[in-house]
Design a protein around this motif. Structure first.
Motif, mmCIF file in Angstrom:
data_model
loop_
_atom_site.group_PDB
_atom_site.id
_atom_site.type_symbol
_atom_site.label_atom_id
_atom_site.label_comp_id
_atom_site.label_asym_id
_atom_site.label_seq_id
_atom_site.Cartn_x
_atom_site.Cartn_y
_atom_site.Cartn_z
ATOM 1 N N LYS A 99 42.764 39.017 36.330
ATOM 2 C CA LYS A 99 42.522 37.546 36.217
ATOM 3 C C LYS A 99 43.207 36.926 37.182
ATOM 4 N N ASP A 100 43.012 36.127 37.852
ATOM 5 C CA ASP A 100 43.793 35.235 39.009
ATOM 6 C C ASP A 100 44.628 36.014 39.885
ATOM 7 N N VAL A 101 44.759 37.208 39.667
ATOM 8 C CA VAL A 101 45.783 37.767 40.526
ATOM 9 C C VAL A 101 45.278 38.754 41.941
ATOM 10 N N THR A 102 44.445 39.583 41.323
ATOM 11 C CA THR A 102 44.080 40.587 42.139
ATOM 12 C C THR A 102 43.152 39.992 43.358
ATOM 13 N N ALA A 103 42.500 38.984 43.008
ATOM 14 C CA ALA A 103 41.649 38.234 44.399
ATOM 15 C C ALA A 103 42.444 37.422 45.279
ATOM 16 N N SER A 104 43.768 37.219 44.808
ATOM 17 C CA SER A 104 44.528 36.143 45.334
ATOM 18 C C SER A 104 45.968 36.676 45.944
ATOM 19 N N ARG A 105 46.406 37.736 45.250
ATOM 20 C CA ARG A 105 47.689 38.346 45.824
ATOM 21 C C ARG A 105 47.666 39.075 47.353
ATOM 22 N N PRO A 106 48.377 38.899 47.995
ATOM 23 C CA PRO A 106 48.489 39.470 49.244
ATOM 24 C C PRO A 106 48.471 40.780 49.492
ATOM 25 N N PHE A 107 47.897 41.059 50.431
ATOM 26 C CA PHE A 107 47.454 42.511 50.410
ATOM 27 C C PHE A 107 48.638 43.500 50.698
ATOM 28 N N HIS A 108 49.577 43.313 51.295
ATOM 29 C CA HIS A 108 50.800 44.296 51.434
ATOM 30 C C HIS A 108 51.294 44.460 50.101
ATOM 31 N N LEU A 109 51.331 43.400 49.131
ATOM 32 C CA LEU A 109 51.723 43.343 47.666
ATOM 33 C C LEU A 109 50.969 44.181 46.942
ATOM 34 N N LEU A 110 49.540 44.045 47.386
ATOM 35 C CA LEU A 110 48.672 45.052 46.383
ATOM 36 C C LEU A 110 48.770 46.369 46.746
ATOM 37 N N LEU A 111 49.001 46.669 48.153
ATOM 38 C CA LEU A 111 49.270 48.160 48.178
ATOM 39 C C LEU A 111 50.825 48.766 47.716
ATOM 40 N N ASP A 112 51.802 47.639 47.678
ATOM 41 C CA ASP A 112 53.003 48.397 47.016
ATOM 42 C C ASP A 112 52.805 48.591 45.458
#
Length: 124
Positions: A99-112
């Motif tokens: 919730k509230d994180v996956t859609a808004s987190r910067p993409f490079h941090l999602l990759l990390d």
């Protein structure tokens, strides 16, 4: 400059999509690893098929349909970017949005986050 380095990976290297409810349930009983933006469930199918399979889910807690779809699109892209090189052959991976994180987190941090969860799932 050659375009060979910019070609997408071969179709066999791209993970397949899990669509069976039974496969999602089997993954839910397997190893789990969380990060700030997602939960990743992983299991070795032990069926002799070397294909990497991936599945995605976001509950209504993530938000309305627009927010859930955005989160799943981002998770799909993260999985496509990392699983061919870091995933193990014969494994299923299910990515669960937060919730509230996956859609808004910067993409490079999602990759990390994805790299971190895969290292932890595989004991590294």
């Amino acid at each position: 400059m050659s375009t060979a380095g910019m070609m997408p990976p071969a179709a066999s290297a791209c993970p397949k999509i899990i669509q069976n409810r039974a496969d999602f349930l089997l993954a839910a009983r397997a190893r789990k690893q969380g990060s700030a933006a997602m939960m990743v469930q992983g299991r070795d199918r032990m069926d002799g098929d070397p294909a990497i399979r991936m599945g995605f889910t976001c509950s209504k807690k993530v938000g309305n349909a627009v927010a859930r779809n955005r989160a799943k699109r981002r998770l799909r892209e993260v999985a496509r970017s990392t699983l061919p090189e870091l995933g193990r052959p014969g494994w299923d991976y299910v990515l669960i949005g937060r919730k509230d994180v996956t859609a808004s987190r910067p993409f490079h941090l999602l990759l990390d986050d994805m790299r971190y969860t895969l290292r932890k799932l595989h004991g590294g």
